[in-house]
Design a protein around this motif. Sequence first.
Motif, mmCIF file in Angstrom:
data_model
loop_
_atom_site.group_PDB
_atom_site.id
_atom_site.type_symbol
_atom_site.label_atom_id
_atom_site.label_comp_id
_atom_site.label_asym_id
_atom_site.label_seq_id
_atom_site.Cartn_x
_atom_site.Cartn_y
_atom_site.Cartn_z
ATOM 1 N N VAL A 28 -38.174 -95.795 40.436
ATOM 2 C CA VAL A 28 -38.928 -94.917 39.535
ATOM 3 C C VAL A 28 -39.904 -95.771 38.744
ATOM 4 C CG1 VAL A 28 -37.084 -93.217 39.381
ATOM 5 C CG2 VAL A 28 -37.146 -95.108 37.752
ATOM 6 N N GLN A 29 -41.013 -95.165 38.350
ATOM 7 C CA GLN A 29 -42.060 -95.939 37.685
ATOM 8 C C GLN A 29 -41.576 -96.544 36.372
ATOM 9 O OE1 GLN A 29 -45.829 -93.957 37.146
ATOM 10 N NE2 GLN A 29 -46.381 -95.289 35.434
ATOM 11 N N SER A 30 -40.771 -95.803 35.642
ATOM 12 C CA SER A 30 -40.308 -96.314 34.345
ATOM 13 C C SER A 30 -39.510 -97.598 34.510
ATOM 14 C CB SER A 30 -39.470 -95.249 33.636
ATOM 15 O OG SER A 30 -38.349 -94.883 34.435
ATOM 16 N N SER A 31 -38.702 -97.659 35.565
ATOM 17 C CA SER A 31 -37.911 -98.870 35.805
ATOM 18 C C SER A 31 -38.810 -100.045 36.158
ATOM 19 C CB SER A 31 -36.909 -98.624 36.935
ATOM 20 O OG SER A 31 -36.206 -99.809 37.246
ATOM 21 N N LEU A 32 -39.790 -99.811 37.031
ATOM 22 C CA LEU A 32 -40.716 -100.879 37.409
ATOM 23 C C LEU A 32 -41.502 -101.363 36.195
ATOM 24 C CD1 LEU A 32 -42.879 -101.239 40.524
ATOM 25 C CD2 LEU A 32 -44.051 -101.141 38.331
ATOM 26 N N SER A 33 -42.001 -100.432 35.391
ATOM 27 C CA SER A 33 -42.783 -100.814 34.212
ATOM 28 C C SER A 33 -41.927 -101.612 33.228
ATOM 29 C CB SER A 33 -43.342 -99.561 33.530
ATOM 30 O OG SER A 33 -44.213 -98.865 34.399
ATOM 31 N N HIS A 34 -40.674 -101.167 33.047
ATOM 32 C CA HIS A 34 -39.770 -101.858 32.121
ATOM 33 C C HIS A 34 -39.499 -103.287 32.581
ATOM 34 C CE1 HIS A 34 -36.422 -102.551 29.386
ATOM 35 N NE2 HIS A 34 -35.703 -102.934 30.430
ATOM 36 N N ARG A 35 -39.271 -103.484 33.880
ATOM 37 C CA ARG A 35 -38.968 -104.819 34.394
ATOM 38 C C ARG A 35 -40.175 -105.750 34.279
ATOM 39 N NH1 ARG A 35 -34.813 -105.567 37.748
ATOM 40 N NH2 ARG A 35 -35.142 -107.739 37.123
ATOM 41 N N ILE A 36 -41.376 -105.227 34.519
ATOM 42 C CA ILE A 36 -42.572 -106.064 34.381
ATOM 43 C C ILE A 36 -42.810 -106.402 32.915
ATOM 44 C CG2 ILE A 36 -45.089 -106.079 34.589
ATOM 45 C CD1 ILE A 36 -44.826 -104.673 37.235
ATOM 46 N N ALA A 37 -42.603 -105.441 32.020
ATOM 47 C CA ALA A 37 -42.762 -105.711 30.594
ATOM 48 C C ALA A 37 -41.763 -106.775 30.139
ATOM 49 C CB ALA A 37 -42.580 -104.427 29.792
ATOM 50 N N ALA A 38 -40.536 -106.705 30.659
ATOM 51 C CA ALA A 38 -39.527 -107.698 30.300
ATOM 52 C C ALA A 38 -39.944 -109.081 30.800
ATOM 53 C CB ALA A 38 -38.170 -107.301 30.890
ATOM 54 N N LEU A 39 -40.519 -109.140 31.992
ATOM 55 C CA LEU A 39 -40.981 -110.411 32.537
ATOM 56 C C LEU A 39 -42.107 -110.974 31.682
ATOM 57 C CD1 LEU A 39 -41.031 -112.577 34.739
ATOM 58 C CD2 LEU A 39 -42.513 -111.069 36.086
ATOM 59 N N GLU A 40 -43.035 -110.110 31.257
ATOM 60 C CA GLU A 40 -44.134 -110.566 30.407
ATOM 61 C C GLU A 40 -43.603 -111.128 29.089
ATOM 62 O OE1 GLU A 40 -47.952 -107.852 31.676
ATOM 63 O OE2 GLU A 40 -46.387 -106.893 30.465
ATOM 64 N N ARG A 41 -42.588 -110.491 28.505
ATOM 65 C CA ARG A 41 -42.002 -111.009 27.263
ATOM 66 C C ARG A 41 -41.351 -112.368 27.503
ATOM 67 N NH1 ARG A 41 -40.441 -105.562 26.767
ATOM 68 N NH2 ARG A 41 -38.318 -106.047 27.480
ATOM 69 N N GLU A 42 -40.676 -112.502 28.644
ATOM 70 C CA GLU A 42 -40.023 -113.773 28.963
ATOM 71 C C GLU A 42 -41.040 -114.884 29.142
ATOM 72 O OE1 GLU A 42 -37.301 -115.758 32.538
ATOM 73 O OE2 GLU A 42 -37.467 -113.574 32.372
ATOM 74 N N LEU A 43 -42.160 -114.578 29.821
ATOM 75 C CA LEU A 43 -43.187 -115.587 30.081
ATOM 76 C C LEU A 43 -44.073 -115.838 28.867
ATOM 77 C CD1 LEU A 43 -44.313 -114.446 33.647
ATOM 78 C CD2 LEU A 43 -42.783 -116.345 33.083
ATOM 79 N N GLY A 44 -44.155 -114.844 27.978
ATOM 80 C CA GLY A 44 -45.017 -114.970 26.810
ATOM 81 C C GLY A 44 -46.477 -114.740 27.107
ATOM 82 N N VAL A 45 -46.783 -114.069 28.232
ATOM 83 C CA VAL A 45 -48.170 -113.771 28.601
ATOM 84 C C VAL A 45 -48.248 -112.355 29.155
ATOM 85 C CG1 VAL A 45 -48.744 -116.160 29.128
ATOM 86 C CG2 VAL A 45 -47.873 -114.683 30.948
ATOM 87 N N ARG A 46 -49.433 -111.779 29.112
ATOM 88 C CA ARG A 46 -49.676 -110.485 29.754
ATOM 89 C C ARG A 46 -50.120 -110.729 31.187
ATOM 90 N NH1 ARG A 46 -50.944 -106.155 26.393
ATOM 91 N NH2 ARG A 46 -51.032 -104.937 28.331
ATOM 92 N N LEU A 47 -49.438 -110.126 32.129
ATOM 93 C CA LEU A 47 -49.796 -110.271 33.533
ATOM 94 C C LEU A 47 -50.840 -109.244 33.968
ATOM 95 C CD1 LEU A 47 -46.224 -110.859 35.006
ATOM 96 C CD2 LEU A 47 -47.953 -112.576 34.434
ATOM 97 N N PHE A 48 -50.834 -108.087 33.315
ATOM 98 C CA PHE A 48 -51.755 -107.012 33.679
ATOM 99 C C PHE A 48 -52.460 -106.478 32.449
ATOM 100 C CE2 PHE A 48 -48.470 -106.882 36.969
ATOM 101 C CZ PHE A 48 -49.255 -106.931 38.114
ATOM 102 N N ALA A 49 -53.752 -106.199 32.622
ATOM 103 C CA ALA A 49 -54.505 -105.451 31.619
ATOM 104 C C ALA A 49 -54.418 -103.981 32.004
ATOM 105 C CB ALA A 49 -55.950 -105.923 31.582
ATOM 106 N N ARG A 50 -53.962 -103.141 31.097
ATOM 107 C CA ARG A 50 -53.690 -101.748 31.426
ATOM 108 C C ARG A 50 -54.535 -100.823 30.574
ATOM 109 N NH1 ARG A 50 -49.135 -104.782 30.721
ATOM 110 N NH2 ARG A 50 -47.353 -104.612 32.138
#
Length: 307
Positions: A28-50
């Motif tokens: 589901v999209q919410s799960s994918l978005s949540h996992r990418i947001a969590a990865l961005e927090r872990e890395l400390g950078v934004r991977l996508f401009a939305r």
Amino acid sequence: MDMQQMRYVVAVAETRNFTRAAERCSVVQSSLSHRIAALERELGVRLFARSSRRVELTSAGAAFLDGARECLAAADRAVADAAAATGAVRGRLAVGVIVTTAAIDVPELLQRYRAAHPDVHVVLRSGRSDELTAAIRNGELDIAFLGLPEGEPPLGVETVVLDHDEHVLVVPAGHRLASAPRVELRDIAEELFVDFAAGTPGRTQSDQAFAAAGLVREVAYEAGVVELITRLIARGLGVALLPSAFIRPLAAGDPGLSLVPVADGPHRVEYLAWSRFNPSPATRAMLDVLGVGARAGRTAGAGPHPA
């Protein structure tokens, strides 16, 4: 960070859409978005401009994407190698092919390969010989079927010559040369030509032949597919030089076309090419189906070999 998050990033980068990426990954999209947001927090950078309409990689995202693809490819290769150790062939096989391939019946080959190795995911990509060769070198393709001018073998890859061929003149039925037993390039230099785009290997073969003969021709129409080239010819808009082994079966069923041998026309060599660096189990299995598996085993990881 885990492999699934990397897969999600790659899917969003390739689709530029979170919804389509979620569909591709069967989540589901919410799960994918949540996992990418969590990865961005872990890395400390934004991977996508939305925005509400657009999704694009940031500069950090583009840098991460290359590494993520390498990690995923390495993981897939590890799984495939482990399976191969037990005699099973799995994984992914990326095949490239030029549109005028004639030495191999590619659909029949893929059918035989799938019957022998049903657990391999095969993808097929068409393109120019130079593009396909580069894709093998950079790891995007595993194997490809190429056609290049005589004396210009592909570089940086392993090759086997599949066939030598010569071009024929393709003219509309009723053309002044349609019934000629043979022509020379000087006989057709004043004709309007239909050909592939300038700079492509398919076009270069004819350009080189005319240049070697000291002749200049006019290419009035450029097309990327043979079907369009032959349709233009059948309408009387031009003539073309095409590989004989490829065009003869097509012309046999088209009364609007005639083929004429060319005494000093272009020559083409068809090649099978694959990476010389550690071919995957799926690649080696395809080479076995093609009857060149023993050579692949001897040359994997070795230096250049003549085509």
